[in-house]
Design an enzyme around this catalytic site. Sequence first.
Site, PDB file in Angstrom:
ATOM      1  N   HIS A  31      12.621 -30.974  48.450  1.00 23.84           N
ATOM      2  CA  HIS A  31      12.637 -30.034  49.578  1.00 23.84           C
ATOM      3  C   HIS A  31      13.971 -29.329  49.724  1.00 23.84           C
ATOM      4  O   HIS A  31      14.127 -28.456  50.576  1.00 23.84           O
ATOM      5  CB  HIS A  31      12.274 -30.749  50.874  1.00 23.84           C
ATOM      6  CG  HIS A  31      13.417 -31.460  51.559  1.00 23.84           C
ATOM      7  ND1 HIS A  31      14.281 -32.305  50.905  1.00 23.84           N
ATOM      8  CD2 HIS A  31      13.830 -31.449  52.867  1.00 23.84           C
ATOM      9  CE1 HIS A  31      15.164 -32.789  51.774  1.00 23.84           C
ATOM     10  NE2 HIS A  31      14.910 -32.283  52.964  1.00 23.84           N
ATOM     11  N   ASN A  78      20.358 -29.374  60.333  1.00 24.71           N
ATOM     12  CA  ASN A  78      20.386 -28.601  59.083  1.00 24.71           C
ATOM     13  C   ASN A  78      19.449 -27.393  59.113  1.00 24.71           C
ATOM     14  O   ASN A  78      19.199 -26.773  58.088  1.00 24.71           O
ATOM     15  CB  ASN A  78      20.042 -29.497  57.887  1.00 24.71           C
ATOM     16  CG  ASN A  78      18.639 -30.079  57.968  1.00 24.71           C
ATOM     17  OD1 ASN A  78      17.956 -29.950  58.983  1.00 24.71           O
ATOM     18  ND2 ASN A  78      18.216 -30.737  56.905  1.00 24.71           N
ATOM     19  N   HIS A  79      18.939 -27.038  60.281  1.00 31.51           N
ATOM     20  CA  HIS A  79      18.076 -25.870  60.394  1.00 31.51           C
ATOM     21  C   HIS A  79      18.912 -24.592  60.334  1.00 31.51           C
ATOM     22  O   HIS A  79      20.060 -24.567  60.781  1.00 31.51           O
ATOM     23  CB  HIS A  79      17.275 -25.926  61.696  1.00 31.51           C
ATOM     24  CG  HIS A  79      16.305 -27.072  61.726  1.00 31.51           C
ATOM     25  ND1 HIS A  79      15.763 -27.559  62.900  1.00 31.51           N
ATOM     26  CD2 HIS A  79      15.787 -27.826  60.732  1.00 31.51           C
ATOM     27  CE1 HIS A  79      14.947 -28.569  62.623  1.00 31.51           C
ATOM     28  NE2 HIS A  79      14.951 -28.748  61.313  1.00 31.51           N
ATOM     29  N   MET A 134      24.628 -24.294  53.129  1.00 31.17           N
ATOM     30  CA  MET A 134      24.903 -23.018  53.775  1.00 31.17           C
ATOM     31  C   MET A 134      25.873 -22.129  52.996  1.00 31.17           C
ATOM     32  O   MET A 134      26.171 -21.012  53.431  1.00 31.17           O
ATOM     33  CB  MET A 134      25.427 -23.243  55.192  1.00 31.17           C
ATOM     34  CG  MET A 134      26.739 -23.995  55.277  1.00 31.17           C
ATOM     35  SD  MET A 134      27.206 -24.416  56.975  1.00 31.17           S
ATOM     36  CE  MET A 134      27.672 -22.832  57.652  1.00 31.17           C
ATOM     37  N   HIS A 172       7.738 -29.597  54.615  1.00 29.70           N
ATOM     38  CA  HIS A 172       8.289 -30.664  53.765  1.00 29.70           C
ATOM     39  C   HIS A 172       8.451 -31.999  54.498  1.00 29.70           C
ATOM     40  O   HIS A 172       9.090 -32.909  53.986  1.00 29.70           O
ATOM     41  CB  HIS A 172       9.597 -30.244  53.063  1.00 29.70           C
ATOM     42  CG  HIS A 172      10.690 -29.731  53.950  1.00 29.70           C
ATOM     43  ND1 HIS A 172      11.401 -28.582  53.647  1.00 29.70           N
ATOM     44  CD2 HIS A 172      11.221 -30.196  55.106  1.00 29.70           C
ATOM     45  CE1 HIS A 172      12.321 -28.379  54.574  1.00 29.70           C
ATOM     46  NE2 HIS A 172      12.234 -29.361  55.459  1.00 29.70           N
ATOM     47  N   SER A 204      19.671 -20.792  47.310  1.00 27.41           N
ATOM     48  CA  SER A 204      18.368 -21.450  47.343  1.00 27.41           C
ATOM     49  C   SER A 204      17.481 -20.913  46.236  1.00 27.41           C
ATOM     50  O   SER A 204      17.819 -19.920  45.575  1.00 27.41           O
ATOM     51  CB  SER A 204      17.697 -21.204  48.707  1.00 27.41           C
ATOM     52  OG  SER A 204      18.504 -21.652  49.774  1.00 27.41           O
ATOM     53  N   LYS A 207      23.310 -20.935  62.038  1.00 23.78           N
ATOM     54  CA  LYS A 207      23.072 -22.371  62.217  1.00 23.78           C
ATOM     55  C   LYS A 207      22.820 -22.680  63.688  1.00 23.78           C
ATOM     56  O   LYS A 207      23.202 -21.926  64.580  1.00 23.78           O
ATOM     57  CB  LYS A 207      24.294 -23.180  61.752  1.00 23.78           C
ATOM     58  CG  LYS A 207      24.635 -23.015  60.290  1.00 23.78           C
ATOM     59  CD  LYS A 207      23.604 -23.634  59.371  1.00 23.78           C
ATOM     60  CE  LYS A 207      23.647 -25.133  59.424  1.00 23.78           C
ATOM     61  NZ  LYS A 207      22.746 -25.742  58.408  1.00 23.78           N
TER      62      LYS A 207
END
Length: 397
Positions: free
Chosen positions: A326, A162-163, A305, A270, A309, A396
């Site tokens: 987070h 998920n980075h 994605m 986090h 945010s 991603k």
Amino acid sequence: MSYVEMPGAKVPIRMWADPSTVEEGAMQQLRNVATLPWIKGLAVMPDVHYGKGATVGSVIAMHGAVCPAAVGVDIGCGMSAVKTSLTANDLPGDLSRLRSKIEQAIPVGRGMHDEAVDPGRMHGFATAGWADFWERFDGVADSVKFRQERATKQMGTLGSGNHFIEFCLDESDSVWLMLHSGSRNIGKELADHHIGEAQRLPHNQGLIDRDLAVFIADTPQMAAYRNDLFWAQEYAKYNRAIMMGLFQDVVRKEFKKARVTFDPVISCHHNYVAEERYEGMDLLVTRKGAIRAGSGDFGIIPGSMGTGSYIVKGLGNEASFNSASHGAGRRMSRNAAKRRFSTRDLEEQTRGVECRKDSGVVDEIPAAYKPIEQVIEQQRDLVRVVAKLKQVICVKG
């Protein structure tokens, strides 16, 4: 909303999530954590979901003990974001070149740099403490068998899962740069090593879940863990700082005529441990999928994605141990998402975002996550929204 208090064996379970929406496996993990003899408090964030030993999205305060699984295996994972002087009007109609330049500058997935990045040559990078950080590497490497060459070449790389790296617009059309990453596989190796070490200790043999094994204060095992833990947290922080520096360099080169300037970078872990004091007691507070939200603390709470945010400021709510969520938090597993959704679904849900839309990232589809707006609403007594961001580019791993 304010929290809902559920009964627990040693401490109550304070939940900023609707208990009826939390999967039973995660609820059982919370009940298990509340049985630990050393626990002094447990706060549950609205993005809570099942994890290894302890849930993702929980804040656990203990006296004289720390549980490695309550930190998360990607030690120091977190976020960085910075507002730029660019606006939407500065952006080209086709964002694919910009995405490609970001991917060329910052390795993703299992990739690493051909040569270690020299932070001394990066614009505005604070190198104080850099040499001392690497001098401490030998003590950390005693725990696992990774090499310094690998550690240095992975510094400033994204990883996978998920980075992400994003180009975002706020509601005033200002451009923000944002990224999410951690300590790469190094932190995971350290976490797995120490969880295994803790599981073998005599005081952990009667625990309800062996993954909740703890280290006790004033023992060699605790000292070794804290040494490696704090090093990995620094590694993750440096990793994000170098990536942000590389990201900013791309933006400077691609928008030379605009002479881009940047506000101070907002950065927050986090998955980490902090020494904090509550009700006159010194505690070790683990935030696994949670950020610090002390009064005035800036934080970053990302969605998926395709959704956007939030930049927030903490309200200093001690009932949550000065914490907040987070991110949006998964509502289905990666395998479940792959079974349920197709690349066509991914294309639809990420319309308007320059990003990968192939089968390799279907597990990151927005519908696999909880609605970020709902998550923010459930913690209005923990944070105040400063800015809402919507991505236009998402890289991603």
